[in-house]
Design an enzyme around this catalytic site. Structure first.
Site, PDB file in Angstrom:
ATOM      1  N   SER A 238       0.913  -1.192  -0.185  1.00 35.29           N
ATOM      2  CA  SER A 238      -0.129  -0.117  -0.043  1.00 35.29           C
ATOM      3  C   SER A 238       0.783   1.213   0.065  1.00 35.29           C
ATOM      4  O   SER A 238       2.288   1.174   0.108  1.00 35.29           O
ATOM      5  CB  SER A 238      -0.697   0.043   1.153  1.00 35.29           C
ATOM      6  OG  SER A 238       0.004   0.250   2.271  1.00 35.29           O
ATOM      7  N   LYS A 239       0.256   2.373  -0.099  1.00 35.75           N
ATOM      8  CA  LYS A 239       1.020   3.588  -0.274  1.00 35.75           C
ATOM      9  C   LYS A 239       2.086   3.814   1.061  1.00 35.75           C
ATOM     10  O   LYS A 239       3.136   4.502   0.719  1.00 35.75           O
ATOM     11  CB  LYS A 239       0.009   4.757  -0.126  1.00 35.75           C
ATOM     12  CG  LYS A 239      -0.518   5.263  -1.499  1.00 35.75           C
ATOM     13  CD  LYS A 239      -1.217   6.393  -1.446  1.00 35.75           C
ATOM     14  CE  LYS A 239      -2.154   6.739  -2.722  1.00 35.75           C
ATOM     15  NZ  LYS A 239      -3.401   7.314  -2.720  1.00 35.75           N
ATOM     16  N   ARG A 240       1.700   3.366   2.147  1.00 36.37           N
ATOM     17  CA  ARG A 240       2.810   3.572   3.186  1.00 36.37           C
ATOM     18  C   ARG A 240       4.392   2.799   2.766  1.00 36.37           C
ATOM     19  O   ARG A 240       5.112   3.192   3.417  1.00 36.37           O
ATOM     20  CB  ARG A 240       2.059   3.304   4.513  1.00 36.37           C
ATOM     21  CG  ARG A 240       1.854   1.847   4.820  1.00 36.37           C
ATOM     22  CD  ARG A 240       0.974   1.757   6.158  1.00 36.37           C
ATOM     23  NE  ARG A 240       0.529   0.310   5.866  1.00 36.37           N
ATOM     24  CZ  ARG A 240       1.053  -0.652   6.219  1.00 36.37           C
ATOM     25  NH1 ARG A 240       2.158  -0.832   6.939  1.00 36.37           N
ATOM     26  NH2 ARG A 240       0.575  -1.794   6.082  1.00 36.37           N
ATOM     27  N   HIS A 241       3.883   1.965   1.706  1.00 34.62           N
ATOM     28  CA  HIS A 241       5.387   0.960   1.325  1.00 34.62           C
ATOM     29  C   HIS A 241       6.214   2.075   0.345  1.00 34.62           C
ATOM     30  O   HIS A 241       7.159   1.554  -0.020  1.00 34.62           O
ATOM     31  CB  HIS A 241       5.128  -0.252   0.977  1.00 34.62           C
ATOM     32  CG  HIS A 241       4.316  -1.146   1.759  1.00 34.62           C
ATOM     33  ND1 HIS A 241       3.286  -1.407   1.885  1.00 34.62           N
ATOM     34  CD2 HIS A 241       4.999  -1.581   3.089  1.00 34.62           C
ATOM     35  CE1 HIS A 241       2.950  -2.123   3.083  1.00 34.62           C
ATOM     36  NE2 HIS A 241       4.074  -2.252   3.959  1.00 34.62           N
TER      37      HIS A 241
END
Ligand code: GLU
Length: 466
Positions: A238-241
């Protein structure tokens, strides 16, 4: 052997993300390896979620990755008459039927099932009633009541589904629009798709699709379900990666060849080889090397691989990719011997094209501005004296190769009594406006005599004006 035909079938409800790009890539490589065909199909039947912007973004991302398609883009939204035809066939052969059960009734069935802890499933009330189309009727597939459906997956091996677990799923809604599992199969049959590589989030759809193939008398394609891409913490990506959109990596200065090299390794391997060119991949890609464990997306590895691709790419080709980044910095140039020289001094030290363009900027500057604090500090009266000694030595030199320049430096060391490091850092500051640059000899060799002398003189003036 029959020609291999694969497809990429994105639902256009956002940009092309890392996982989607990997799916496209695997299908493309499988087609190219087998000299087959690769088709792009846009699955835009969900009008609420599909956008023009997303379609364009997906097409643009594929173009950047240089994943070219032989047919398409086809749009499911333009193929409704074909789906109707297929649905008619199923109704005519008694393999699909109209159902007019009310929402209330279906809700009750669901609630009962929940209460008793069983899987909610349509009870088949309308299955044998021979109903005609009504205002609110849907069309259901008459799914086999017993037996098993086996998914012979090229990656996961056999997965067995009990038919009794599958219900008479809806293939067309009351507004006549066909549902996902149905249109996918109708399209894949019509387009002659014989290999389907996709994320394993589709495994549970596959038995329904297999039953539809059987009902329509069509040969099954090869199915290959690839594990999802995970983040470093093993959670679904997801975006946090890191950035999820593939074109974000283009904008950050990644090479498409590095990106596909990285993407392919998220689920496919060839011994312990890490670096692959596009041609390498086409030559080596096979389904048998697609792994069963999830790929972990690691932006540090991607960056390292990008640096390696930059290092190993020929200068002319690299210039093609670098040019937009130079333009961004206001540098309008063409491929030339000078450019070749510039590239060769920077390709071993740049991790991205953004770094690269930044590192190359000084070569093209009309005047060097001494904004860099560290560089500016080096420009003092000692440096002025050094430059006044160095200028005539550079002017005199007729060999501006690296070896020739080494001799010039030795001479300057001899006259001034200064150490090499001191001379190099001051000269570097004058020529580049920075405290770090490519190796001093290779850099001056590319810059040439005229610019070198002119910049040293400008530095003298700059110091005098301080
Ligand atoms: N449109 C589906 C998706 O984007 C893919 C369908 C398929 O590959 O069968 O997930």
């Amino acid at each position: 052997m029959k020609e291999i035909v694969t497809r990429f079938a994105p639902s256009p409800s956002g940009y092309l993300h890392v996982g989607g790009a990997r799916t496209a890539l695997f299908n493309w490589l499988y087609a190219r390896h087998n000299k087959g065909k690769f088709i792009l199909r846009i699955e835009d039947t969900d009008k609420k979620r599909s956008t023009e912007k997303s379609i364009n973004a997906i097409i643009e991302a594929l173009k950047w990755l240089e994943i070219d398609y032989d047919e398409g883009p086809y749009f499911q939204s333009e193929r409704f008459s074909l789906y109707e035809e297929y649905i008619e066939k199923l109704i005519d052969s008694g393999q699909a039927y109209y159902c007019n059960c009310s929402r209330e009734r279906l809700d009750n069935i669901r609630q009962e099932a929940m209460k008793s802890g069983s899987k909610p499933k349509y009870d088949g009330k309308c299955r044998n009633l021979g109903l005609k189309r009504g205002e609110n009727s849907v069309i259901r597939f008459a799914s086999p009541l017993d037996g098993v459906t086996i998914l012979e997956d090229a990656v996961k091996k056999n997965i067995v589904f009990q038919n009794s677990e599958l219900d008479d799923f809806i293939i067309a809604r009351s507004d006549k629009t066909p549902t996902y599992n149905f249109v996918v199969v109708a399209d894949d049959i019509t387009m002659g798709i014989n290999a389907i590589i996709r994320g394993d989030d589709h495994v549970n759809n596959t038995p329904k699709q297999i039953l539809l193939y059987n009902a329509l008398g069509a040969k099954l394609p090869v199915f290959a379900h690839v594990p999802m891409v995970l983040g470093k913490d093993k959670a679904r990506l997801s975006k946090r990666h890191g950035a999820m959109s593939v074109t974000a990596y283009r904008d950050m200065g990644y090479l498409p060849g590095a990106m596909i090299n990285y993407l392919v390794r998220l689920g496919w391997s060839y011994g312990d080889q890490e670096f692959f060119t596009r041609d390498d991949l086409i030559e080596k890609f096979a389904l048998k090397n697609v792994g069963r464990s999830a790929g972990v997306f690691d932006t540090d590895k991607l960056l390292a691989l990008n640096a390696e691709h930059i290092k190993k790419m020929g200068t002319k080709r690299l210039f093609y990719y670098l040019n937009p980044f130079l333009k961004n910095k206001g540098i309008e140039t063409e491929h030339s011997d000078f450019m070749d020289g510039v590239i060769k001094t920077l390709n071993k030290r740049s991790k991205t094209l953004t770094d690269f363009a930044e590192g190359a900027e000084f070569y093209f500057a009309k005047d060097i501005s001494f904004e860099d604090k560290k560089a500016k500090k080096l420009l003092n009266s000692d440096a002025k004296n050094l430059f006044l000694t160095a200028i005539p030595e550079f002017e005199k030199a007729d060999d501006f190769s690296e070896a020739g320049l080494e001799k010039v430096f030795l001479k300057i060391m001899e006259i001034t009594g200064l150490k090499f490091g001191k001379i190099a850092s001051s000269v570097r500051a004058a020529l580049t406006g920075k405290s770090i640059s490519p190796g001093i000899f290779e850099m001056i060799a590319v810059l040439g005599k005229e610019k070198t002398v002119q910049r040293l003189k400008a530095a003298v003036k700059f110091i005098e004006a301080l």
